[in-house]
Design a protein around this motif. Sequence first.
Motif, PDB file in Angstrom:
ATOM      1  N   GLU A  25      39.746  33.304  51.881  1.00 18.54           N
ATOM      2  CA  GLU A  25      38.430  32.629  51.163  1.00 18.54           C
ATOM      3  C   GLU A  25      37.439  32.428  52.064  1.00 18.54           C
ATOM      4  N   PRO A  45      44.462  29.938  43.951  1.00 20.66           N
ATOM      5  CA  PRO A  45      43.230  29.534  44.272  1.00 20.66           C
ATOM      6  C   PRO A  45      42.608  28.125  43.851  1.00 20.66           C
ATOM      7  N   LYS A 202      33.325  32.997  41.108  1.00 23.49           N
ATOM      8  CA  LYS A 202      34.487  33.862  41.910  1.00 23.49           C
ATOM      9  C   LYS A 202      35.520  34.203  41.270  1.00 23.49           C
ATOM     10  N   PHE A 204      39.407  36.135  41.488  1.00 27.21           N
ATOM     11  CA  PHE A 204      40.434  36.363  42.368  1.00 27.21           C
ATOM     12  C   PHE A 204      41.155  37.578  41.628  1.00 27.21           C
ATOM     13  N   SER A 228      38.709  39.048  46.436  1.00 27.26           N
ATOM     14  CA  SER A 228      37.950  37.984  45.241  1.00 27.26           C
ATOM     15  C   SER A 228      36.710  38.966  45.467  1.00 27.26           C
TER      16      SER A 228
END
Length: 232
Positions: A25, A45, A202, A204, A228
């Motif tokens: 991340e 996430p 965002k 993933f 991501s």
Amino acid sequence: MKKLIVSILTFFVVLSASAHAVFIETALKGVKGQSHTVKVVYGEPDEHEDISKWWWYKDGMQVDLTLIKPDGSTTALTTTAQGNHLLATFVPDQEGVYHVSLARDTERREGAKTQYQINALASIQVGRSTVGNVATHIVNDLFVYADQGAYKNKKEVSLALYEKGKPAAHAFFQVIAPSGWIRWVETDDKGVARFTPEWTGKYFVEVSKKEKVEGEAFEEYSRATSMSFEVK
């Protein structure tokens, strides 16, 4: 109608059905000369497990990440434990696209027939230069690559899956949207999967693939990877 319902259930599932994975991340944009933070997390996430629960890492609370600079040069980033994540920082010294990668075989119990391997990738845009935005800089056995720093909502997204340096055709992976839904997508003959995002934010991606092996103390490799990307 029955076929339509099956298709919907196949392509959309709630996030809670997703298996845990290792993610990198980080902010997907950086500034030259300013410290950039990278986190390694395990879980889902925004729902991270404590480090003490991580099944994939047992040799101490440290993982070496590989920082790939826009010019292709590499350096190791050492992480430190921070409760529910591992932390690393670096200072971009050039403009372009940086990649941070993690590649690690997990501890395998004696006699186990499967060797698990964790891969994770993050790409960071520094400035406006696109130098370094190439998949050839990445050497992970399994990874998903986005050829754009950010995509536009309601516009088609293309993601390429690579396995051992080659496009992985007709493979499935999960795209996790900011809303908490997951879409399964399949790669074509060239290893490229396409879909149209419905939300900004965002996203993933998770992928897992197995490979039969010979001449090893185990029978198969089970590889997982994550990355991501941003949709505006």
